[in-house]
Design an enzyme around this catalytic site. Structure first.
Site, short mmCIF file in Angstrom:
data_model
loop_
_atom_site.label_atom_id
_atom_site.label_comp_id
_atom_site.label_asym_id
_atom_site.label_seq_id
_atom_site.Cartn_x
_atom_site.Cartn_y
_atom_site.Cartn_z
N HIS A 46 -53.48 75.10 -6.87
CA HIS A 46 -54.40 74.57 -5.55
C HIS A 46 -55.09 76.00 -5.19
O HIS A 46 -54.85 76.73 -4.38
CB HIS A 46 -53.50 74.13 -4.60
CG HIS A 46 -54.14 73.81 -3.44
ND1 HIS A 46 -54.80 72.40 -3.39
CD2 HIS A 46 -54.47 74.34 -2.13
CE1 HIS A 46 -55.24 72.25 -2.09
NE2 HIS A 46 -55.11 73.43 -1.62
N HIS A 97 -59.74 71.01 -2.63
CA HIS A 97 -58.92 71.32 -3.81
C HIS A 97 -60.32 71.54 -4.95
O HIS A 97 -61.00 70.61 -5.18
CB HIS A 97 -58.17 70.50 -4.58
CG HIS A 97 -57.40 70.89 -5.74
ND1 HIS A 97 -56.01 71.13 -5.70
CD2 HIS A 97 -57.86 71.33 -6.97
CE1 HIS A 97 -55.65 71.39 -6.86
NE2 HIS A 97 -56.78 71.65 -7.81
N HIS A 99 -63.08 71.80 -7.40
CA HIS A 99 -63.39 70.84 -8.32
C HIS A 99 -64.84 71.15 -8.76
O HIS A 99 -65.63 71.27 -7.84
CB HIS A 99 -63.24 69.38 -7.89
CG HIS A 99 -63.64 69.01 -6.70
ND1 HIS A 99 -63.36 69.24 -5.53
CD2 HIS A 99 -64.87 68.23 -6.27
CE1 HIS A 99 -63.98 68.89 -4.62
NE2 HIS A 99 -65.04 68.28 -4.99
N HIS A 101 -68.06 68.92 -10.50
CA HIS A 101 -68.50 67.66 -10.82
C HIS A 101 -69.17 67.69 -12.10
O HIS A 101 -69.96 68.67 -12.26
CB HIS A 101 -69.50 67.13 -9.71
CG HIS A 101 -68.67 66.78 -8.58
ND1 HIS A 101 -68.44 65.81 -7.92
CD2 HIS A 101 -68.58 67.70 -7.31
CE1 HIS A 101 -67.96 65.72 -6.74
NE2 HIS A 101 -67.97 66.96 -6.46
P1 AMP Z 1 -66.66 66.41 -2.84
O1 AMP Z 1 -67.52 65.62 -1.96
O2 AMP Z 1 -67.53 67.59 -3.73
O3 AMP Z 1 -65.39 67.27 -2.15
O4 AMP Z 1 -66.08 65.37 -4.25
C1 AMP Z 1 -64.94 64.88 -4.29
C2 AMP Z 1 -65.09 63.51 -5.02
O5 AMP Z 1 -63.80 63.13 -5.23
C3 AMP Z 1 -65.87 62.76 -4.80
O6 AMP Z 1 -66.90 62.45 -5.69
C4 AMP Z 1 -65.10 61.56 -4.66
O7 AMP Z 1 -65.69 60.39 -5.20
C5 AMP Z 1 -63.93 61.90 -5.70
N1 AMP Z 1 -62.69 61.31 -5.46
C6 AMP Z 1 -62.07 60.90 -4.31
N2 AMP Z 1 -60.98 60.50 -4.32
C7 AMP Z 1 -60.80 60.16 -5.61
C8 AMP Z 1 -59.61 59.50 -6.57
N3 AMP Z 1 -58.57 59.06 -6.10
N4 AMP Z 1 -59.83 59.59 -7.82
C9 AMP Z 1 -61.12 60.04 -8.54
N5 AMP Z 1 -61.84 60.77 -7.63
C10 AMP Z 1 -61.79 60.71 -6.47
#
Ligand code: AMP
Length: 113
Positions: A46, A97, A99, A101
C-alpha cells in the site's frame, strides 16, 4: 490498509477481472473503462500515491514498469498505449493506492490535461 479499495481487491475481498498477478503486483480491468482496453496496475504494497514513492520502492517500481509491456503484449496493444498515474487532488486521484492506468485499443486523443 483495511479501508483501502485496492487493498481489498488485492485480498480478493472485492472481485476484479485480473489480467496479471505476481507476488508484488496486480493488474485488473478498470470498472469504468475510458478506452477499449483500460487496465489498472497496482503494487501489492500500500503506497498512497506517486508522491509517497521513496528510495526503498525503487526495485518495486522497476518491477511494475517491466510488467507494462508484458500486459500490453498480452492485450495485443500493438498500435501503442498510454500509461497514466494520477496523484493527489490536483492530479484527480480518486483511489488513494498507487495505480497506473494502461489505456489502449484505439487511437487516443492527444489531450493530457
Ligand atoms: P484515479 O481516478 O486515477 O484514482 O483512478 C481510479 C480508477 O479506479 C478509476 O478509473 C475507477 O474507474 C477505477 N475503479 C474504482 N473502483 C474500481 C473497482 N472496484 N474495480 C476496478 N476499477 C475500479
Amino acid at each position: 490498509m483495511s479501508d483501502c479499495l485496492f487493498c481489498k481487491i488485492i485480498n480478493k475481498e472485492i472481485p476484479s477481472l485480473v489480467v496479471y498477478e505476481d507476488d508484488l503486483c496486480l493488474a485488473f480491468r478498470d470498472i469504468a473503462p475510458q478506452a477499449p482496453c483500460h487496465i489498472l496496475l497496482i503494487p501489492k504494497k500500500h503506497i498512497p500515491s506517486m508522491a509517497e514513492v521513496c528510495d526503498e520502492d525503487a526495485s518495486l517500481m522497476a518491477h511494475l514498469m517491466t510488467k507494462i509491456p508484458l500486459i500490453a503484449a498480452k492485450e495485443a496493444l500493438t498500435g501503442g498505449f498510454r500509461v497514466v498515474t494520477n496523484s493527489g487532488e490536483d492530479g484527480a486521484q480518486s483511489v488513494k493506492h498507487l495505480h497506473f492506468h494502461i489505456l489502449g485499443g484505439k487511437a487516443l486523443s492527444g489531450q493530457m490535461g
